[in-house]
Design a protein around this motif. Structure first.
Motif, mmCIF file in Angstrom:
data_model
loop_
_atom_site.group_PDB
_atom_site.id
_atom_site.type_symbol
_atom_site.label_atom_id
_atom_site.label_comp_id
_atom_site.label_asym_id
_atom_site.label_seq_id
_atom_site.Cartn_x
_atom_site.Cartn_y
_atom_site.Cartn_z
ATOM 1 N N TYR A 287 -49.456 42.450 9.998
ATOM 2 C CA TYR A 287 -49.653 42.695 8.529
ATOM 3 C C TYR A 287 -49.670 44.147 8.357
ATOM 4 O O TYR A 287 -48.732 44.443 7.183
ATOM 5 N N SER A 288 -50.948 44.764 8.765
ATOM 6 C CA SER A 288 -50.408 46.089 8.388
ATOM 7 C C SER A 288 -49.854 47.122 8.537
ATOM 8 O O SER A 288 -49.237 47.789 8.038
ATOM 9 N N LEU B 4 -46.556 45.811 6.741
ATOM 10 C CA LEU B 4 -46.653 46.732 5.285
ATOM 11 C C LEU B 4 -45.769 48.458 5.398
ATOM 12 O O LEU B 4 -45.058 49.335 4.545
ATOM 13 N N TYR C 56 -51.205 50.047 4.123
ATOM 14 C CA TYR C 56 -52.567 48.420 3.501
ATOM 15 C C TYR C 56 -53.930 49.205 2.824
ATOM 16 O O TYR C 56 -54.157 48.751 1.442
ATOM 17 N N ASN D 147 -45.807 44.196 -5.032
ATOM 18 C CA ASN D 147 -46.216 42.744 -4.372
ATOM 19 C C ASN D 147 -45.065 42.004 -3.353
ATOM 20 O O ASN D 147 -45.744 40.933 -2.485
ATOM 21 N N HIS E 237 -43.190 43.916 -0.633
ATOM 22 C CA HIS E 237 -43.705 44.063 0.653
ATOM 23 C C HIS E 237 -44.711 43.642 1.260
ATOM 24 O O HIS E 237 -45.532 43.301 2.087
ATOM 25 N N ILE E 238 -45.459 43.231 0.307
ATOM 26 C CA ILE E 238 -46.890 43.085 0.687
ATOM 27 C C ILE E 238 -46.953 41.362 1.036
ATOM 28 O O ILE E 238 -47.143 40.560 2.335
ATOM 29 N N THR E 239 -45.759 39.902 0.290
ATOM 30 C CA THR E 239 -45.804 38.763 0.634
ATOM 31 C C THR E 239 -44.182 39.264 2.044
ATOM 32 O O THR E 239 -45.154 38.076 2.974
ATOM 33 N N PHE F 234 -52.347 36.891 1.871
ATOM 34 C CA PHE F 234 -52.267 38.413 1.221
ATOM 35 C C PHE F 234 -52.200 39.114 -0.044
ATOM 36 O O PHE F 234 -52.779 39.634 -0.520
ATOM 37 N N LEU F 235 -51.539 38.159 -0.147
ATOM 38 C CA LEU F 235 -50.242 38.574 -1.852
ATOM 39 C C LEU F 235 -51.532 38.586 -2.661
ATOM 40 O O LEU F 235 -52.269 38.977 -3.605
ATOM 41 N N GLU G 203 -54.545 40.872 -2.620
ATOM 42 C CA GLU G 203 -54.262 42.360 -2.766
ATOM 43 C C GLU G 203 -54.166 42.391 -4.708
ATOM 44 O O GLU G 203 -54.284 43.505 -5.349
#
Length: 290
Positions: A77-78, A81, A89, A98, A100-102, A184-185, A188
């Motif tokens: 994930y990190s 991102l 991150y 958001n 990009h996070i998703t 993760f969304l 954050e």
């Protein structure tokens, strides 16, 4: 350093598993067995028949492997991102978008499925093994189908081949890919909402955001989690389902739409403390490492 996220994810995943495994055992049994009439009934029957150790069945294997799974999830994930947005991150002063996070979260869900599918299968089968390891004067394991994680894996492989170890993996992917993105969304967004601009979230903020993220993610994952668990248990005494869609249709026909809500309450109860601890320990470890 990209490797730091993997190490922090490894340790935080192990901590979260130890806290949540007893509740997870109750959840799995409620989803796959009809002998229980609710959470309390499942807890009481498990304790009476198997003592406190019954809640920790199947934990020895995932306590090591979930660390790898969590490491893959947080690390991928990190790094995804960072690749997508060019934003780290942990750069709270310049938070990523958001979207990009998703996307990065969904990618992390894909990555971890390849590793977690066999692990989760073994865990579910061991958790559903309700007989005690020993019975009075009888030899050890006489009442059990599987003696432990290694024996379970070997037996599945011998009887069903490599595909047997990935039974239910499509349902697992359909569960994890969207729910990890949402996971993760949620974290954050809540962290940013609870702090002023350019501030680093405090421990309590991370606890609440992590707990809520876990609850939201598991609520979204629950319907496919039910189907996934049933497919994983299939094959022990003959094959009942021809695939994901067949399992979904037969479950609907036998129990109605409410079948997809099985385990939702216990999942939500488990998700909050587990993910609160996971996120806080992950953030603290990152700060310590960096």
């Amino acid at each position: 350093m990209p490797a730091v996220e993997f190490i922090a994810g490894w340790i935080s995943g192990a901590l979260g598993l130890v806290i949540g495994h007893p509740i997870d055992t109750v959840k799995v049994r409620l989803q796959t067995q009809s002998r229980y009439h609710g959470i309390l009934d499942c807890i009481l029957k498990t304790y009476r028949k198997e003592t406190i150790f019954g809640f920790f069945k199947g934990m020895s294997f995932p306590v090591v492997t979930v660390a790898v799974s969590n490491s893959l999830m947080f690390g991928s994930y990190s790094n995804a991102l960072l690749y997508i947005s060019g934003t780290n991150y942990k750069d709270w002063k310049n938070p990523p978008e958001n979207l990009h996070i998703t996307v990065a979260g969904c990618f992390a869900g894909i990555v971890q499925v390849f590793f977690t599918a066999p692990v989760d299968l073994i865990k579910v089968r061991l958790q559903n093994q309700t007989e005690s390891f020993k019975s009075n004067m009888k030899p050890a394991y006489v009442n059990t189908l599987y003696k432990g994680p290694a024996h379970c894996a070997a037996r599945i492989f011998n009887e069903e081949g490599i595909s047997g170890l990935y039974r239910g993996s499509v349902a697992l992917a359909l569960r994890d890919v969207p729910s990890v993105g949402l996971y993760f969304l949620t974290y954050e967004v809540l962290c940013k909402w609870m702090t002023n601009d350019e501030e680093v979230p405090g421990v309590w903020g991370m606890l609440v955001a992590g707990g809520c993220a876990g609850t939201v993610g598991w609520a979204a994952a629950n319907p496919m989690d039910v189907i996934k668990s049933r497919l994983q248990m299939d094959g022990i005494q003959g094959v009942k389902y021809r695939g994901l869609l067949d399992c979904l249709i037969k479950s609907f026909q036998q129990e109605g739409a409410r079948v997809l809500l099985k385990g939702l309450t216990i999942n939500s109860i488990r998700a909050f403390p587990v993910n609160a601890v996971t996120f806080v320990s992950y953030e603290m470890l990152l700060q310590a490492f960096k």
